[in-house]
Design a protein around this motif. Sequence first.
Motif, short mmCIF file in Angstrom:
data_model
loop_
_atom_site.label_atom_id
_atom_site.label_comp_id
_atom_site.label_asym_id
_atom_site.label_seq_id
_atom_site.Cartn_x
_atom_site.Cartn_y
_atom_site.Cartn_z
N ARG A 291 0.83 -1.21 0.00
CA ARG A 291 0.00 0.00 0.00
C ARG A 291 0.86 1.26 0.00
O ARG A 291 0.51 2.26 -0.60
CB ARG A 291 -0.91 -0.01 1.24
N TYR A 292 1.99 1.19 0.74
CA TYR A 292 2.84 2.39 0.84
C TYR A 292 4.15 2.23 0.06
O TYR A 292 5.18 2.73 0.46
CB TYR A 292 3.10 2.72 2.31
N ASP A 293 4.08 1.51 -1.05
CA ASP A 293 5.24 1.38 -1.93
C ASP A 293 5.37 2.67 -2.73
O ASP A 293 4.47 3.03 -3.49
CB ASP A 293 5.00 0.18 -2.87
N PRO A 294 6.49 3.41 -2.56
CA PRO A 294 6.58 4.73 -3.21
C PRO A 294 6.79 4.67 -4.71
O PRO A 294 6.68 5.68 -5.39
CB PRO A 294 7.80 5.37 -2.52
N PHE A 295 7.14 3.49 -5.26
CA PHE A 295 7.48 3.44 -6.69
C PHE A 295 6.40 2.80 -7.55
O PHE A 295 6.37 2.99 -8.76
CB PHE A 295 8.78 2.65 -6.88
N VAL A 296 5.52 2.04 -6.91
CA VAL A 296 4.56 1.26 -7.67
C VAL A 296 3.65 2.15 -8.52
O VAL A 296 3.21 1.79 -9.60
CB VAL A 296 3.78 0.33 -6.71
N GLU B 80 -1.47 11.32 -2.49
CA GLU B 80 -0.54 11.16 -1.35
C GLU B 80 0.66 10.31 -1.75
O GLU B 80 1.80 10.62 -1.44
CB GLU B 80 -1.25 10.50 -0.15
N MET B 81 0.37 9.19 -2.45
CA MET B 81 1.45 8.30 -2.84
C MET B 81 2.33 8.94 -3.91
O MET B 81 3.54 8.69 -3.96
CB MET B 81 0.90 6.95 -3.33
N LEU B 82 1.72 9.78 -4.75
CA LEU B 82 2.52 10.50 -5.76
C LEU B 82 3.52 11.43 -5.05
O LEU B 82 4.71 11.45 -5.39
CB LEU B 82 1.61 11.29 -6.70
N ILE B 83 3.04 12.14 -4.04
CA ILE B 83 3.92 13.05 -3.30
C ILE B 83 5.03 12.25 -2.61
O ILE B 83 6.21 12.61 -2.67
CB ILE B 83 3.10 13.87 -2.26
#
Length: 424
Positions: free
Chosen positions: A177-182, A192-195
């Motif tokens: 869920r909190y994988d910054p690259f996926v 949020e994940m894009l940031i």
Amino acid sequence: MGVALAAENFPPPEFTTGYQFPKATEPGPRDASLSLVDAAVLLTALSLAAYFALRRRSRRELAILSVFCLLYLGFYRHGCVCAVGSFQNVALAVADPGYVLPVVVGAFFVLPLLFALFFGRVFCSAVCPLGQAQEVVLLRAVKVPRWVDQALGVLPFLYLGVAVLYAALGSAFVVCRYDPFVLFFRLGGNLEMLIFGVAVLLLATVVGRPYCRFLCPYGALLRLIAPFARWRVRTTPTECVNCHLCADACPYGAIQPPNVTDARIGRLEGRSRLAWLVAAFPLILAAGGFLGWQSAPVLAKLDPTISLANRVWLEEHGRVKGKTEASEAFATQGTPSADLYREAAKIRKRFDGGSLLLGVWVGLVIVLRMISLSVRRRREAYQVDPGACVACGRCFSACPVGRSVIAEAEGASISALTPGEEGR
Ligand code: SF4
Ligand code: SF4
């Protein structure tokens, strides 16, 4: 992977409001034969990475392999199946006998660890798409002070504990869920994940692989296993002349300087610290367990059933207005809210035990890290820290001794070199 596999476990509710389901960002389940192709690609890539890093000592060949793995495992496979998140499936399979671990996920969990046991972290060197995403954006690495590196180095182990807790209780696969690259691999995701992803990539331009060093929970497992490898990256094939060039070339602080002058004083200090730590060991574990147990209500809030039960309770008691997507879906199903509360109470109870264990794990990680800092090993020359080295190959050409040995070896037999250090 687990998210994709669980996607069709429950039929989607039928909304009466004309609600449109958002487009799924996780890849769907993959045909079994194609999954085997993924496992074969992984095995081949690991073998090549070990060969390029240890035998050929070739940064160029590692770079070519890393581009292929980034494209295949990252962009083509959308970062799924992924070794980094695979331990969550394993944790769930261990805790829940009803969950069957897919063979390909098991392979992605085991193979990189197995290779680490023999050859060090060759998975990180050129195979893991997350590592390669950071590797390609690195412009100029600033040296992270050793104490900061060591302090932040405990985070992956703590994250590992948290992720195992949520996965084992069937609440969430937090690493996915909190994988910054996926989000880059899938070309879609939330703001949020894009940031988060952009922030990690920007940091990675000046700090070598920040996610790998300070967050990756699978990297924590590899770090534990790699020191046992017989064949792994070493600074120089023969005698180190202590020129410091390899340490300058390593962006990950994985090469440690000689310490003969301060080792004796350090050893004496370390011994007394060690005695204190051993005496306080049970106390720290007990304190960790207690604090973990105390934090169970907070940790449990991330569980979707508990979160839904809280929301439905607030709606039923008029404490909030309107409905969320989840509470509307629940209302549409027509299940009595008492059933939901009962289920949430059961999960909440499991969190008590799980959080206690997590607290013990945190205590254990902190004590072991302090013990490792107290134990001084004598180094007469520059040495690679096998747990921290990601076998990227940046230091290979930096060593003047290594270069001359390689030049000689090109005309001589490869067996003239020491184990694990043969190459060009
Ligand atoms: S540390 Fe983790 S993210 Fe980095 S390369 Fe290794 S497995 Fe991948
Ligand atoms: S191979 Fe890479 S990570 Fe390992 S010591 Fe050399 S430069 Fe550092």
